[in-house]
Design an enzyme around this catalytic site. Sequence first.
Site, mmCIF file in Angstrom:
data_model
loop_
_atom_site.group_PDB
_atom_site.id
_atom_site.type_symbol
_atom_site.label_atom_id
_atom_site.label_comp_id
_atom_site.label_asym_id
_atom_site.label_seq_id
_atom_site.Cartn_x
_atom_site.Cartn_y
_atom_site.Cartn_z
ATOM 1 N N ASP A 1 37.919 -21.172 -16.335
ATOM 2 C CA ASP A 1 36.581 -21.026 -15.750
ATOM 3 C C ASP A 1 35.871 -19.391 -16.066
ATOM 4 O OD1 ASP A 1 34.107 -21.769 -14.510
ATOM 5 O OD2 ASP A 1 35.163 -20.783 -12.719
ATOM 6 N N ASP B 1 32.856 -17.891 -14.723
ATOM 7 C CA ASP B 1 31.937 -16.963 -13.326
ATOM 8 C C ASP B 1 33.140 -17.111 -12.229
ATOM 9 O OD1 ASP B 1 29.802 -16.755 -15.088
ATOM 10 O OD2 ASP B 1 28.495 -17.724 -13.804
#
Length: 456
Positions: free
Chosen positions: A192, A194
Amino acid sequence: MEEPQDLPEQPVKKAKMQESREQSLSHVSNAEVSDQKPESSSLGSNLPMSSETSTTNASPVSTSSAVVNISTSAVASISQEYPTYTILGQSQYQTCYPSFGVVTPADSNTEGTALATATYPAEKPNAMVPTRTVQRHASGDASTSPSLSKATASKELDEQARKNIPGKNRGKRKADTSSSQDSELERVFLWDLDETIIIFHSLLTGSYAQKYGKDPTLVIGSGLSMEEMIFEVADTHLFFNDLEECDQVHIEDVASDDNGQDLSNYSFSTDGFSGSGSNTNHSSSLGVQGGVDWMRKLAFRYRRVREIYDKYKSNVGGLLSPQKREALQRLRTDIEVLTDSWLETALKSLLLIQSRKNCVNILITTTQLVPALAKVLLYGLGEVFPIENIYSATKIGKESCFERIVSRFGKKVTYVVIGDGRDEEVAAKQHNMPFWRITNHADLVSLHQALELDFL
């Protein structure tokens, strides 16, 4: 008449000879036993097993007992030198990936200790590859020669290749060809973006400042400055104004509509393309906004986006003016100070994975593809993530992104999901992939340690 009289005497002579031989052998054996009795009796006090197992040969018993003593001492010395080695992967990193029990719910204590045991792809190659070969041989006549069956199989492959050329999945096919070059891959890390690799969203909301006791004014201001720079690069250089309503999951999704035209003198500003009127269901209604010509212009823009990304992935400052370049450098330094070197800590794991020939980093983000590319460039991650390894889950969700990645790399490799959100955790659980949660700096440090120790 003499021969019948001699017949009964021969067995008598043979019997006498056998008796004499047995007597002589008995004397010899008795002599050997009498010679060995003192030895066996002397060993009997120290080795009780010798009297029970064999009285004719005591040396093998003594030798085996010595081997047993050596093995016991060796085991004892090993256990003294490495008292905690066997529990290193169980206790030290157990808190860092609590959801590993989901991968093997039957016994999370034993099978959730190490990621090296990839149970889910173990039987897949045996189930798929042999069946295809059997079907191809069965399709031909069994009575024919092997050369004829091979020729039939090659014709089928050629026909399938011709059928796949003009289809609309040509972009996906190109992505799959890159995976054929990575045939030696053993592990794929799905990241991922952020709040896992970088801190961005929590800067804008101020939640990071609240969680770590930072100045909210500085934190939010830094987040807003970075957001402004991201959209400036996306709009100015990556056609985000045209592509915002034509978002794609992967950079190759519309490559099948590109006719390969030379774009060196192409004018994007005057070609009449407008993506504002295209629906969000663009991928399912090809040609609504101008037909084939409109789709070709869309593909041209994504091709140019790829060219710009590849050109400036190691030097994003080349896209910016000198003033903007200095502002970006200061902003990245300020964010690293505010986030206590969060990105630098994550980069250690990313670069370690990148250094392995049998591993690859894949990025899946909920940001739209074009702003995500701008974000990766501005945070200095272009060298870590080639553009073909970046996926946007905005349209289809992370679970569907995972399906596309599995179809690209196959089921023989092991997938490891690294993230902070519920979306990637649920998607990892759905695909039976281990999940490493990132919630703070300690999780990043533990991840790097696990990679260094080859737990991952």
